[in-house]
Design a protein around this motif. Structure first.
Motif, mmCIF file in Angstrom:
data_model
loop_
_atom_site.group_PDB
_atom_site.id
_atom_site.type_symbol
_atom_site.label_atom_id
_atom_site.label_comp_id
_atom_site.label_asym_id
_atom_site.label_seq_id
_atom_site.Cartn_x
_atom_site.Cartn_y
_atom_site.Cartn_z
ATOM 1 N N ARG A 9 3.881 8.362 19.626
ATOM 2 C CA ARG A 9 2.756 7.472 19.880
ATOM 3 C C ARG A 9 2.029 7.816 21.178
ATOM 4 O O ARG A 9 0.823 7.739 21.265
ATOM 5 N N LYS A 10 2.755 8.199 22.214
ATOM 6 C CA LYS A 10 2.094 8.518 23.478
ATOM 7 C C LYS A 10 2.895 9.556 24.232
ATOM 8 O O LYS A 10 4.101 9.442 24.376
ATOM 9 N N LYS A 11 2.198 10.577 24.693
ATOM 10 C CA LYS A 11 2.834 11.625 25.474
ATOM 11 C C LYS A 11 2.678 11.305 26.957
ATOM 12 O O LYS A 11 1.580 11.002 27.419
ATOM 13 N N PRO A 12 3.754 11.350 27.736
ATOM 14 C CA PRO A 12 3.634 11.097 29.173
ATOM 15 C C PRO A 12 2.970 12.268 29.879
ATOM 16 O O PRO A 12 2.902 13.375 29.358
ATOM 17 N N SER A 13 2.467 12.017 31.081
ATOM 18 C CA SER A 13 1.886 13.076 31.907
ATOM 19 C C SER A 13 2.987 13.656 32.790
ATOM 20 O O SER A 13 3.814 12.923 33.329
ATOM 21 N N PHE A 14 3.006 14.983 32.922
ATOM 22 C CA PHE A 14 4.047 15.651 33.699
ATOM 23 C C PHE A 14 3.460 16.234 34.976
ATOM 24 O O PHE A 14 2.394 16.866 34.939
ATOM 25 N N PRO A 15 4.121 16.041 36.108
ATOM 26 C CA PRO A 15 3.590 16.550 37.383
ATOM 27 C C PRO A 15 3.619 18.076 37.449
ATOM 28 O O PRO A 15 4.412 18.719 36.751
#
Length: 361
Positions: A9-15
């Protein structure tokens, strides 16, 4: 298969990791800019942007207080100069910031900036986004392995991307595809097969029709089409191999039907081989740069352990290469995928050389 079942459903943002930052610095992708993503969030209000048919585009046009606007306009002109020119201020007098649009749809929530040359009314867009490591890997892989070069900059937590021109795939499929000639439809089918193969090899996911553009090119007395990705948010994240193959999205069903009606199975296989071969050649020619990017990816976390476990097993089932079972992260899977393509190409080339020598003898 519906997109809810196919994708998370949603992909997190990666630093951005230190190794990736070093790579970006080494290849002039890391550049200091005078405005950050967070600065653009200080808008005072917004209005909905509609298309020519009166449909909501999911973009809103934002505006700033007078005190904020002058500084933001100046800094956006500076970013334009860094991205597209020599970084100096000598062109500022000819530039105008026509619009700052904000998209609340999707993961990246980008700002779209429209810059106009006041002398001739030519305009150009660029995007300001939050820097996401997986997206940056996607941009860089597309730059090295596809037929297209990409211009982007990274500074701290901000990503600046140039605009990729073309007709959005969903609009083309609905409005223009029915009017294409049989020859054009056959050529589009060929391009979709190649695009499908390229996305799978690069592990670039979520190529639904609105995440790529179709570019008409006049070639002598006819028009040919190219398909180009414009969204790199889903690089090396999902665990299902189908996510990296545009053919499995319902939004692309008409393109799949085109392939089935216009191309024989032998032709489909031929175009797949052609695309794998040209990607293998690019891997070989950009060897050092790709190795440095892959080394950063192998030390990075750009997905979940569950996605890594599922994808490595699905690729193993697809390739029968036991090495995929040993992968512990997405960087290692990507490394093996590109290496698999390169090795197969080199093995075929070597067999051809040996066969020619035998024939000569």
């Amino acid at each position: 298969m519906g997109q809810e079942k196919l994708m998370s459903r949603k992909k997190p943002s990666f630093p951005v990791s230190r190794k990736l930052e070093t790579f970006l610095d080494q290849y002039n992708r890391k550049t200091e800019i005078p405005i950050l993503y967070e600065d653009l969030l200080r808008f005072a209000g917004s209005i909905v942007v509609y298309d020519d048919d009166g449909n909501d585009t999911l973009w809103v046009r934002v505006y700033y207080t007078d005190a904020e606007r002058n500084e933001i306009d100046l800094n956006l002109k500076k970013v334009y100069s860094i991205l597209h020119s020599d970084g100096t201020d000598r062109i500022f007098q000819y530039l105008n910031v026509d619009a700052v649009d904000y998209c609340t749809f999707g993961n990246s929530k980008p700002f779209r900036i429209r810059i106009r040359n006041i002398l001739n009314d030519n305009f150009i867009y660029f995007y300001v986004k939050r820097a996401d490591a997986s997206r940056i890997y996607g941009l860089e892989l597309e730059h090295m392995l596809s037929p297209y070069n990409l211009n982007y900059l990274v500074y701290k937590d901000t990503l600046i991307e140039e605009h990729i021109s073309g007709i959005p795939g969903d609009i083309f499929i609905n409005k223009m595809l029915p009017n294409c000639t049989d020859t054009q439809k056959s050529q589009l089918a060929k391009e979709f097969v190649k695009f499908n193969e390229r996305c799978m090899i690069q592990l670039l996911g979520d190529m639904r029709s609105y995440n790529y553009v179709i570019i008409p090119i006049h070639d002598f007395d006819h028009v040919v089409f190219r398909i180009r990705a414009i969204d790199f948010d889903q690089q090396c994240y999902e665990g299902k191999l189908k996510v990296y193959r545009p053919q499995f999205f319902k939004e692309n069903q008409k393109m799949v039907a085109l392939v089935q009606s216009k191309l024989l199975s032998d032709s489909v296989e031929q175009y797949k081989v052609e695309e794998r071969s040209i990607i293998a050649k690019r891997i070989i020619s950009a060897n050092k740069r790709i190795k440095r990017l892959i080394n950063a990816a192998k030390a990075d976390k750009i997905s979940s352990p569950e996605n890594v476990e599922r994808l490595k097993m699905e690729i193993f089932a697809f390739t029968k290469d036991i090495e995929f079972k040993k992968c512990r992260n997405m960087g290692q899977i990507l490394n093996l995928t590109l290496d698999f393509v390169r090795r197969n190409y080199e093995n075929v080339s070597m067999r051809q050389i040996i066969e020619k020598k035998i024939q000569v003898k």
